[in-house]
Design an enzyme around this catalytic site. Structure first.
Site, PDB file in Angstrom:
ATOM      1  CB  SER A  59      -0.907   0.035   1.230  1.00  7.39           C
ATOM      2  OG  SER A  59      -1.791  -1.055   1.241  1.00  7.39           O
TER       3      SER A  59
HETATM    4  N1  SAH Z   1      -1.021  -4.598   4.070  1.00  2.87           N
HETATM    5  C1  SAH Z   1      -0.427  -4.926   2.801  1.00  2.87           C
HETATM    6  C2  SAH Z   1      -1.362  -4.569   1.656  1.00  2.87           C
HETATM    7  C3  SAH Z   1      -1.385  -5.646   0.650  1.00  2.87           C
HETATM    8  S1  SAH Z   1      -2.628  -5.483  -0.591  1.00  2.87           S
HETATM    9  C4  SAH Z   1       0.917  -4.261   2.647  1.00  2.87           C
HETATM   10  O1  SAH Z   1       1.196  -3.298   3.357  1.00  2.87           O
HETATM   11  O2  SAH Z   1       1.725  -4.723   1.833  1.00  2.87           O
HETATM   12  C5  SAH Z   1      -3.967  -6.411   0.081  1.00  2.87           C
HETATM   13  C6  SAH Z   1      -3.707  -7.851   0.450  1.00  2.87           C
HETATM   14  O3  SAH Z   1      -4.951  -8.451   0.824  1.00  2.87           O
HETATM   15  C7  SAH Z   1      -3.144  -8.713  -0.676  1.00  2.87           C
HETATM   16  O4  SAH Z   1      -1.956  -9.302  -0.253  1.00  2.87           O
HETATM   17  C8  SAH Z   1      -4.250  -9.750  -0.924  1.00  2.87           C
HETATM   18  O5  SAH Z   1      -3.751 -11.022  -1.301  1.00  2.87           O
HETATM   19  C9  SAH Z   1      -4.926  -9.807   0.428  1.00  2.87           C
HETATM   20  N2  SAH Z   1      -6.293 -10.321   0.392  1.00  2.87           N
HETATM   21  C10 SAH Z   1      -7.243 -10.160  -0.562  1.00  2.87           C
HETATM   22  N3  SAH Z   1      -8.382 -10.810  -0.222  1.00  2.87           N
HETATM   23  C11 SAH Z   1      -8.164 -11.383   0.993  1.00  2.87           C
HETATM   24  C12 SAH Z   1      -8.952 -12.165   1.883  1.00  2.87           C
HETATM   25  N4  SAH Z   1     -10.210 -12.519   1.599  1.00  2.87           N
HETATM   26  N5  SAH Z   1      -8.394 -12.585   3.045  1.00  2.87           N
HETATM   27  C13 SAH Z   1      -7.108 -12.247   3.370  1.00  2.87           C
HETATM   28  N6  SAH Z   1      -6.316 -11.497   2.575  1.00  2.87           N
HETATM   29  C14 SAH Z   1      -6.827 -11.075   1.393  1.00  2.87           C
END
Ligand code: SAH
Length: 213
Positions: A64
């Site tokens: 993010s």
């Molecule tokens: N907090 C992370 C943001 C990653 S983007 C960072 O700082 O890097 C969002 C993430 O949510 C992705 O890795 C995606 O795989 C995950 N995601 C999407 N749907 C999900 C679900 N149902 N349960 C858990 N994780 C999920």
């Protein structure tokens, strides 16, 4: 893995940028000053680590934007030892920010590749979450509930009921809600049945996906 004075200088500038955009919480800004974001990305993209932008990581996901991480974290109002649930571990950067604030963190990721990679990586930097879970964030984490706060780091088409149910009274849920773009939404649990809802402008996230089954 290298972290140099040059990186540290760039992080200080990044924290200044995020502060200029309106983030006031000094603990959050200090976490940005401290965490080596470039190590959370592929080494060939190091130059992108300290600009205030989201960036692709493995499995078609993104780390993010620092401002967004700071914005969501500020809304949580974390106190030391708070029990926090994160949905979407991804690169682990947001997890590291929560740990810097002294939270006890439980984090769920549904992409196996990212779950494995981040589970190995965070401890190498000394970041120890209480639990990293490979699973579906829509369900929350019943066995560890209730939580002081819950943060969702992917765009949710709707607010999953289990997440509301797993909040303490007084607890805070920060969740970007929407499909093509998302409204940052804060729910504060006022009582067993009542929630206060506040909205904070538009953001863009990768989607919170339904179970793979
Ligand atoms: N907090 C992370 C943001 C990653 S983007 C960072 O700082 O890097 C969002 C993430 O949510 C992705 O890795 C995606 O795989 C995950 N995601 C999407 N749907 C999900 C679900 N149902 N349960 C858990 N994780 C999920």
């Amino acid at each position: 893995m290298k972290d140099t004075f040059k990186h540290k200088g760039m992080r200080n500038k990044l924290a200044d940028t995020v502060a200029r955009k309106g983030i006031k919480n000094e603990d959050v800004l200090n976490a940005i000053r401290k965490i080596p974001r470039h190590l959370f990305m592929d080494s060939s993209f190091e130059d992108h680590a300290y600009v205030d932008k989201a960036f692709p990581i493995a499995a078609e996901q993104t780390i993010s934007q620092p401002y967004t991480v700071a914005f969501q974290t500020e809304l949580l109002q974390i106190k030391k030892n708070d029990k926090v649930l994160e949905i979407g571990t991804g690169s682990g950067y947001q997890t590291a920010v929560l740990l810097e604030l002294g939270a006890r963190v439980y984090s769920i990721e549904r992409q196996k590749e990212l779950f494995k990679k981040t589970s190995l990586f965070l401890p190498k930097l000394g970041y120890r979450a209480k639990k990293l879970i490979f699973g579906d964030g829509y369900k929350g984490l019943e066995e560890e509930a209730p939580f002081d706060s819950i943060i969702v780091t992917a765009g949710a088409p709707f607010v999953p009921k289990p997440l509301m149910a797993q909040l303490k009274i007084g607890g805070r849920l920060v969740i970007p809600v929407g499909t093509s773009s998302q409204t940052m939404t804060l729910y504060i649990r006022k009582s067993e049945k009542e929630f206060e809802k506040r909205e904070f402008g538009s953001f863009r996230f990768v989607p919170l996906l339904e179970d793979k089954k």
